[in-house]
Design an enzyme around this catalytic site. Structure first.
Site, PDB file in Angstrom:
ATOM      1  CG  ASN A   8      -2.162  -0.858   0.943  1.00 25.94           C
ATOM      2  OD1 ASN A   8      -3.044  -0.464   0.199  1.00 25.94           O
ATOM      3  ND2 ASN A   8      -2.203  -2.041   1.545  1.00 25.94           N
ATOM      4  NE  ARG A  59      -1.305  -0.907  22.819  1.00 24.33           N
ATOM      5  CZ  ARG A  59      -1.063  -1.912  21.992  1.00 24.33           C
ATOM      6  NH1 ARG A  59      -0.449  -1.695  20.861  1.00 24.33           N
ATOM      7  NH2 ARG A  59      -1.444  -3.130  22.283  1.00 24.33           N
ATOM      8  NE  ARG A  85       3.018  -2.440  18.126  1.00 16.77           N
ATOM      9  CZ  ARG A  85       3.110  -3.554  18.869  1.00 16.77           C
ATOM     10  NH1 ARG A  85       3.178  -4.730  18.297  1.00 16.77           N
ATOM     11  NH2 ARG A  85       3.115  -3.478  20.183  1.00 16.77           N
ATOM     12  CG  ASN A 101      -6.242   1.923   9.575  1.00 15.87           C
ATOM     13  OD1 ASN A 101      -5.099   1.507   9.312  1.00 15.87           O
ATOM     14  ND2 ASN A 101      -7.180   1.131  10.080  1.00 15.87           N
ATOM     15  CG  HIS A 103      -9.578  -3.047   8.708  1.00 12.69           C
ATOM     16  ND1 HIS A 103      -8.684  -3.589   9.617  1.00 12.69           N
ATOM     17  CD2 HIS A 103     -10.668  -3.853   8.731  1.00 12.69           C
ATOM     18  CE1 HIS A 103      -9.222  -4.658  10.167  1.00 12.69           C
ATOM     19  NE2 HIS A 103     -10.425  -4.845   9.645  1.00 12.69           N
ATOM     20  CB  VAL A 138      -9.287  -1.107  17.370  1.00  6.96           C
ATOM     21  CG1 VAL A 138      -8.603  -1.899  16.264  1.00  6.96           C
ATOM     22  CG2 VAL A 138      -8.314  -0.867  18.518  1.00  6.96           C
ATOM     23  CG  ASP A 139      -9.470  -1.931  12.580  1.00  3.23           C
ATOM     24  OD1 ASP A 139      -8.574  -1.231  12.076  1.00  3.23           O
ATOM     25  OD2 ASP A 139      -9.280  -3.094  12.959  1.00  3.23           O
ATOM     26  CD  GLU A 168      -5.927  -3.481   1.795  1.00  2.50           C
ATOM     27  OE1 GLU A 168      -6.512  -3.841   2.825  1.00  2.50           O
ATOM     28  OE2 GLU A 168      -4.708  -3.646   1.628  1.00  2.50           O
TER      29      GLU A 168
HETATM   30  C1  GAR Z   1      -3.164  -4.495   4.221  1.00  2.92           C
HETATM   31  O1  GAR Z   1      -3.975  -5.471   3.644  1.00  2.92           O
HETATM   32  C2  GAR Z   1      -3.927  -3.686   5.246  1.00  2.92           C
HETATM   33  O2  GAR Z   1      -5.274  -3.584   4.958  1.00  2.92           O
HETATM   34  C3  GAR Z   1      -3.713  -4.507   6.500  1.00  2.92           C
HETATM   35  O3  GAR Z   1      -2.380  -4.922   6.417  1.00  2.92           O
HETATM   36  C4  GAR Z   1      -2.052  -5.141   5.047  1.00  2.92           C
HETATM   37  C5  GAR Z   1      -0.700  -4.522   4.757  1.00  2.92           C
HETATM   38  O4  GAR Z   1      -0.227  -4.870   3.493  1.00  2.92           O
HETATM   39  N1  GAR Z   1      -3.952  -3.708   7.661  1.00  2.92           N
HETATM   40  C6  GAR Z   1      -4.608  -4.147   8.731  1.00  2.92           C
HETATM   41  O5  GAR Z   1      -5.020  -5.287   8.841  1.00  2.92           O
HETATM   42  C7  GAR Z   1      -4.782  -3.106   9.838  1.00  2.92           C
HETATM   43  N2  GAR Z   1      -5.870  -3.446  10.673  1.00  2.92           N
HETATM   44  P1  GAR Z   1       0.963  -4.062   2.840  1.00  2.92           P
HETATM   45  O6  GAR Z   1       2.058  -3.993   3.868  1.00  2.92           O
HETATM   46  O7  GAR Z   1       1.381  -4.878   1.646  1.00  2.92           O
HETATM   47  O8  GAR Z   1       0.451  -2.713   2.435  1.00  2.92           O
END
Ligand code: GAR
Length: 195
Positions: A8, A59, A85, A101, A103, A138-139, A168
């Site tokens: 991403n 944190r 995190r 963010n 998700h 969260v989220d 994404e």
């Molecule tokens: C992504 O799919 C993102 O949505 C998820 O981590 C992945 C990172 O992929 N995030 C979460 O689950 C946060 N709650 P990337 O490092 O290849 O971008």
């Protein structure tokens, strides 16, 4: 901000470099010294700051360091692009309306860890991804953009996660532009989507 492979993060950089997003990625922050995102930053020539969460017992202390990094680079907007995190009010308050963010589910469904696994276990036929502004829960927080992804009978975790990630990469630049537009309405200088 990234913890994992950084796909991403790279999608955002590409959206800024010759893509539709009129913005610049000035810095990457990672919390994991061996993550793929760090390698991508090196390849893409983006300065990368490591703030290892294992160096902080609280944190809030990690978030204070992360926020200080961004302040030093004068950033306007922060994206949690696979930041695994939980963030605290220390960071959220430093970037009100400026913390995005991504998700891998259609929020409010499947918050928290392994949203793809949660969707498979629940047997839903439709899932997807959500880009949203970050609030303390969260989220949660105002939704900017969502994309739906059908769950196929042949799907396993890897195939479904890959199709969600492709979406994404498509929606995240638009979420950044939308967040910027919201800030624009309050008079702040912002990036924008072109075309
Ligand atoms: C992504 O799919 C993102 O949505 C998820 O981590 C992945 C990172 O992929 N995030 C979460 O689950 C946060 N709650 P990337 O490092 O290849 O971008």
């Amino acid at each position: 901000m990234a913890s994992g492979q950084g796909s991403n993060f790279e999608a955002l950089v590409r959206a800024c470099r010759g893509g539709p997003l009129n913005a610049e990625v000035v810095q990457l922050v990672v919390n994991n010294p061996v993550c793929g995102a760090r390698q991508r930053a090196k390849r893409l020539g983006i300065p990368c700051q490591l703030h290892d969460h294992r160096d902080h017992s609280l944190r809030q202390d990690l978030d204070r360091q992360v926020a200080a990094s961004f302040a030093a680079s004068d950033v306007d907007l922060v994206v949690m692009a696979g930041w695994m995190r939980i963030v605290t009010p220390v960071l959220i308050a430093a970037y009100p309306g400026r913390l995005v963010n991504i998700h891998p589910s259609l929020l409010p469904s499947f918050r928290g860890l392994d949203a793809v696994g949660q969707a498979l276990a629940a047997g839903v036929t439709l899932t997807g991804c959500t880009a949203h502004l970050v609030e303390e829960a969260v989220d949660a927080g105002p939704i900017l953009v969502q994309a739906a992804v059908p769950v196929l009978r042949s799907d396993d975790h890897g195939s479904l996660a890959a199709r969600i990630q492709a979406q994404e990469h498509r929606i995240l630049p638009f979420a950044v532009a939308l967040a910027a537009l919201r800030l624009d309405q309050t008079g702040a200088a912002t990036p924008a989507i072109q075309g």
